[in-house]
Design an enzyme around this catalytic site. Structure first.
Site, PDB file in Angstrom:
ATOM      1  N   SER A  53       5.289  -6.957   3.371  1.00 28.50           N
ATOM      2  CA  SER A  53       5.834  -7.280   4.695  1.00 28.50           C
ATOM      3  C   SER A  53       6.585  -8.617   4.657  1.00 28.50           C
ATOM      4  CB  SER A  53       4.693  -7.342   5.705  1.00 28.50           C
ATOM      5  OG  SER A  53       3.773  -8.342   5.309  1.00 28.50           O
ATOM      6  N   GLU A  69      -5.014  -3.697  -2.015  1.00 27.89           N
ATOM      7  CA  GLU A  69      -6.450  -3.406  -2.009  1.00 27.89           C
ATOM      8  C   GLU A  69      -6.765  -2.161  -1.189  1.00 27.89           C
ATOM      9  OE1 GLU A  69      -4.721  -5.754  -0.580  1.00 27.89           O
ATOM     10  OE2 GLU A  69      -5.854  -6.971   0.844  1.00 27.89           O
ATOM     11  N   CYS A 129       9.454   1.750   3.555  1.00 29.80           N
ATOM     12  CA  CYS A 129      10.322   0.630   3.935  1.00 29.80           C
ATOM     13  C   CYS A 129      11.745   1.099   4.164  1.00 29.80           C
ATOM     14  CB  CYS A 129      10.307  -0.420   2.844  1.00 29.80           C
ATOM     15  SG  CYS A 129      11.004   0.184   1.325  1.00 29.80           S
ATOM     16  N   LYS A 173      -1.064  -6.917  -9.302  1.00 32.83           N
ATOM     17  CA  LYS A 173      -2.050  -7.055  -8.224  1.00 32.83           C
ATOM     18  C   LYS A 173      -1.665  -6.007  -7.174  1.00 32.83           C
ATOM     19  CE  LYS A 173      -3.015  -8.299  -4.569  1.00 32.83           C
ATOM     20  NZ  LYS A 173      -3.429  -7.320  -3.525  1.00 32.83           N
ATOM     21  N   PHE A 217       0.810  -1.217   0.000  1.00 29.50           N
ATOM     22  CA  PHE A 217       0.000   0.000   0.000  1.00 29.50           C
ATOM     23  C   PHE A 217       0.841   1.264   0.000  1.00 29.50           C
ATOM     24  CE2 PHE A 217       0.857  -0.064   4.578  1.00 29.50           C
ATOM     25  CZ  PHE A 217       1.005   1.288   4.854  1.00 29.50           C
ATOM     26  N   GLU A 236       8.642  -4.337  13.273  1.00 27.88           N
ATOM     27  CA  GLU A 236       8.562  -3.230  12.328  1.00 27.88           C
ATOM     28  C   GLU A 236       7.278  -2.461  12.644  1.00 27.88           C
ATOM     29  OE1 GLU A 236       7.544  -4.058   8.225  1.00 27.88           O
ATOM     30  OE2 GLU A 236       8.738  -2.358   7.537  1.00 27.88           O
TER      31      GLU A 236
HETATM   32  P1  NAD Z   1       1.485  -6.575   3.026  1.00 28.72           P
HETATM   33  O1  NAD Z   1       2.516  -7.641   3.104  1.00 28.72           O
HETATM   34  O2  NAD Z   1       0.372  -6.611   4.002  1.00 28.72           O
HETATM   35  O3  NAD Z   1       0.782  -6.583   1.577  1.00 28.72           O
HETATM   36  C1  NAD Z   1       1.543  -6.589   0.396  1.00 28.72           C
HETATM   37  C2  NAD Z   1       0.747  -7.295  -0.695  1.00 28.72           C
HETATM   38  O4  NAD Z   1       0.491  -8.635  -0.292  1.00 28.72           O
HETATM   39  C3  NAD Z   1      -0.609  -6.651  -0.963  1.00 28.72           C
HETATM   40  O5  NAD Z   1      -0.835  -6.633  -2.348  1.00 28.72           O
HETATM   41  C4  NAD Z   1      -1.582  -7.556  -0.247  1.00 28.72           C
HETATM   42  O6  NAD Z   1      -2.838  -7.617  -0.881  1.00 28.72           O
HETATM   43  C5  NAD Z   1      -0.902  -8.907  -0.285  1.00 28.72           C
HETATM   44  N1  NAD Z   1      -1.206  -9.733   0.900  1.00 28.72           N
HETATM   45  C6  NAD Z   1      -1.421  -9.292   2.160  1.00 28.72           C
HETATM   46  N2  NAD Z   1      -1.655 -10.333   2.982  1.00 28.72           N
HETATM   47  C7  NAD Z   1      -1.586 -11.456   2.236  1.00 28.72           C
HETATM   48  C8  NAD Z   1      -1.726 -12.839   2.516  1.00 28.72           C
HETATM   49  N3  NAD Z   1      -2.000 -13.284   3.736  1.00 28.72           N
HETATM   50  N4  NAD Z   1      -1.556 -13.708   1.509  1.00 28.72           N
HETATM   51  C9  NAD Z   1      -1.281 -13.276   0.271  1.00 28.72           C
HETATM   52  N5  NAD Z   1      -1.139 -11.974  -0.049  1.00 28.72           N
HETATM   53  C10 NAD Z   1      -1.286 -11.067   0.909  1.00 28.72           C
HETATM   54  O7  NAD Z   1       2.254  -5.180   3.071  1.00 28.72           O
HETATM   55  P2  NAD Z   1       1.629  -3.723   3.153  1.00 28.72           P
HETATM   56  O8  NAD Z   1       1.069  -3.521   4.511  1.00 28.72           O
HETATM   57  O9  NAD Z   1       0.784  -3.458   1.981  1.00 28.72           O
HETATM   58  O10 NAD Z   1       2.958  -2.835   2.973  1.00 28.72           O
HETATM   59  C11 NAD Z   1       3.796  -2.500   4.038  1.00 28.72           C
HETATM   60  C12 NAD Z   1       4.931  -3.477   4.163  1.00 28.72           C
HETATM   61  O11 NAD Z   1       5.660  -3.506   2.944  1.00 28.72           O
HETATM   62  C13 NAD Z   1       5.947  -3.078   5.224  1.00 28.72           C
HETATM   63  O12 NAD Z   1       6.371  -4.229   5.891  1.00 28.72           O
HETATM   64  C14 NAD Z   1       7.089  -2.473   4.420  1.00 28.72           C
HETATM   65  O13 NAD Z   1       8.356  -2.524   5.035  1.00 28.72           O
HETATM   66  C15 NAD Z   1       7.061  -3.335   3.211  1.00 28.72           C
HETATM   67  N6  NAD Z   1       7.692  -2.685   2.073  1.00 28.72           N
HETATM   68  C16 NAD Z   1       8.909  -3.146   1.701  1.00 28.72           C
HETATM   69  C17 NAD Z   1       9.565  -2.532   0.663  1.00 28.72           C
HETATM   70  C18 NAD Z   1      10.909  -3.021   0.214  1.00 28.72           C
HETATM   71  O14 NAD Z   1      11.353  -2.574  -0.820  1.00 28.72           O
HETATM   72  N7  NAD Z   1      11.562  -3.913   0.930  1.00 28.72           N
HETATM   73  C19 NAD Z   1       8.980  -1.451  -0.008  1.00 28.72           C
HETATM   74  C20 NAD Z   1       7.724  -1.017   0.395  1.00 28.72           C
HETATM   75  C21 NAD Z   1       7.083  -1.652   1.452  1.00 28.72           C
END
Ligand code: NAD
Length: 511
Positions: free
Chosen positions: A240, A190, A295, A187, A163, A396
């Site tokens: 994450s 959401e 991140c 994808k 997000f 985090e």
């Molecule tokens: P998230 O892991 O909750 O979601 C990321 C994606 O995975 C979304 O598209 C979501 O729909 C999907 N998703 C979520 N739960 C899922 C599940 N149980 N099974 C399958 N798919 C699932 O992350 P977020 O909250 O959207 O973003 C924040 C996180 O992203 C933080 O941990 C941040 O550090 C990390 N991030 C990392 C980087 C990097 O380059 N390392 C960059 C940006 C964000």
């Protein structure tokens, strides 16, 4: 806030549904499932997003698969021309795109425009695909035999994005992917899905053929369908750590190439000889920009020796000047968090840190918008005398909470960084070039800043962390992105030379 120059996809009416983009057009969801999309500044549901079923993912993959043969056969010069068009359209329409980011993510317009600027860099890099995709050629590897390597696209590739960067992270992925001749399925998160559709329209207008770029809105159901689909050859993921690990393990078990970038806990080490004012400015900008939902945000300052007292004072002194407010307020520097649930989780760590013995120097819950607004606001928090065993250090937090760990020496500081399970970014602040060089040499993180708090690599390098911040072998975008989205093919060739051939059952030799 910048006014919308013309209606943008997904925000034309407050209650509009956010659909999929398949085969070059908007496709209404058929699964019967939707999710709420909030305006984080008001706390209200602004619209709903379709959540795809596995069949809808299948339809998007089929469109991408059908588009692949013609797209990979499209000349490099034509693909480059289209990439230039995309770059120009994103630049031209960036204020509308930024408004969408503010509306759904909550980040303030200057931050949203910064995100788009970093995404544009990736489009500009991908415009260099004629140079980037060049192969290698060895003439006369054996007598009359030439050997050369070409790099070819993989086919249908997918991107699953978080997000916090709804425009930039998709650009990290699709710019190189389609430049190399792949077709792409995005994808998005959401939580803020409209930017992806806006980009899809721009790509269509830039001349990207139908099916080359597709968007499937959704949640775990869509992600699992992507992980299992036999026609998807590679997956790029950013999100994450627990989900990144799941994506990597499941995707690779299903035979796909996967790069999965995870979470972070970025430490900024400040040595006693550092310029304290500069370090304080950097810590404040890097900790609270985008409400800490980056991140690469700095979440821990490691204060070495007697720099701690003046540094904490200098950071504290800056905090009252940070203007928290909605993106519609031109003075606002920091917006709300993405959802109420996330805001409350972030706030809970302030209390836990205090209960476990840390000193809460500034508490974001004291901000009037936290108490009085329905929006998901939280003021900035500064927590001193944190120790590595505390919950707030081990997790985090992903919000506007900056913690300070005090240590006695440089080796102790490096040990702390290296023992942390994450290894995304880190920074050192010092005037000592030798200390900085030593830090660069021994620190276990993928991206290092020397007097630079957020060392996000420019697009002609690649982005990636170490340890629990990345699963997979290749970093994202830049040269490693080109490698990720292509596979090598080596050709050994000899042209007929009458009279020189004979039967030889031995293993081919080159002399
Ligand atoms: P998230 O892991 O909750 O979601 C990321 C994606 O995975 C979304 O598209 C979501 O729909 C999907 N998703 C979520 N739960 C899922 C599940 N149980 N099974 C399958 N798919 C699932 O992350 P977020 O909250 O959207 O973003 C924040 C996180 O992203 C933080 O941990 C941040 O550090 C990390 N991030 C990392 C980087 C990097 O380059 N390392 C960059 C940006 C964000």
């Amino acid at each position: 806030m910048t006014q919308l120059a013309e209606p943008a996809v997904g925000v034309t009416t407050p209650a509009a549904r956010v659909h999929h983009w398949i085969g070059g057009q908007l496709v209404e969801g058929a699964s019967g499932r939707t999710g709420p999309v909030y305006d984080p500044a008001t706390g209200r549901v602004a619209r709903h997003v379709d959540l795809a079923s596995a069949d809808e993912v299948g339809a998007a993959v089929a469109a991408a698969k059908a588009a692949f043969p013609a797209w990979r056969a499209t000349s490099i010069s034509k693909r480059t021309e289209i990439l230039f068009n995309i770059r120009n359209l994103v630049a031209e329409r960036r204020h509308e795109l930024a408004a969408l980011l503010t509306a759904e993510h909550g980040k303030v317009p200057s931050d949203a425009l910064g995100e788009i600027a970093r995404g544009l860099e990736n489009l500009e890099f991908a415009c260099g695909v004629p140079q980037l995709i060049k192969g290698q050629y060895s003439e006369q590897a054996s007598t009359g035999v030439d050997v050369y390597q070409i790099r070819q696209p993989l086919g249908v590739v997918a991107g699953i994005t978080p997000f916090n960067f709804p425009a930039m992270v998709p650009m990290w992925m699709f710019a190189n992917a389609i430049a190399c001749g792949n077709t792409f399925l995005l994808k998005p998160s959401e939580k803020d899905p409209s930017a992806a559709l806006f980009l899809a329209e721009l790509l269509r207008d830039a001349g990207v053929p139908a099916g080359v770029f597709n968007v499937v809105q959704g949640d775990k159901v869509a992600v699992d369908a992507i992980l299992e689909h036999p026609d998807i050859k590679a997956i790029s993921f950013v999100g994450s750590t627990p989900i990144a690990r799941y994506i990597y393990e499941t995707g690779t078990a299903n035979g796909k190439r996967v790069q999965a970038l995870g979470g972070a806990k970025n430490h900024m080490v400040v040595l006693p000889d550092a310029d304290v004012q500069m370090a304080a400015d950097a810590a404040v900008s890097a900790a609270y920009g985008s409400a800490g939902e980056r991140c690469m945000a700095i979440s821990v300052v490691v204060a070495v020796g007697d720099v701690a007292e003046p540094l904490v004072d200098a950071i504290q002194e800056r905090l009252p000047r940070i203007k928290v407010g909605p993106g519609t307020d031109p003075q606002a520097e920091m917006g709300p968090l993405v959802t109420r649930e996330h805001r409350d989780r972030v706030a809970s760590f302030i209390e836990r840190a205090r209960a476990q013995g840390a000193t809460v120097v500034a508490d974001g819950r004291d901000h009037p918008l936290f108490r009085d607004s329905e929006g998901f606001f939280l003021g900035v928090s500064l927590v001193d005398r944190v120790t590595p065993d505390m919950d707030s250090y081990c997790t985090e937090i992903f919000g506007p909470v900056l913690e300070v760990v005090r240590v006695d020496s440089y080796p102790e500081a490096v040990r702390l960084v290296n023992e942390n399970p994450y290894g995304n970014g880190t920074a050192i602040f010092t005037r000592d070039g030798g200390a900085a060089r030593q830090f660069q040499f021994e620190v276990e993180a993928g991206m290092v800043g020397i007097n630079v708090p957020i060392p996000v690599p420019v697009a002609y390098y690649s982005f990636g962390g170490w340890k629990a911040s990345l699963f997979g072998d290749l970093h994202m975008y830049g040269p490693e992105g080109i490698q990720f989205y292509t596979r090598g093919k080596v050709v050994t060739s000899r042209w007929p030379d009458p009279g020189s051939s004979s039967v030889d059952l031995g293993f081919p030799r080159t002399r």
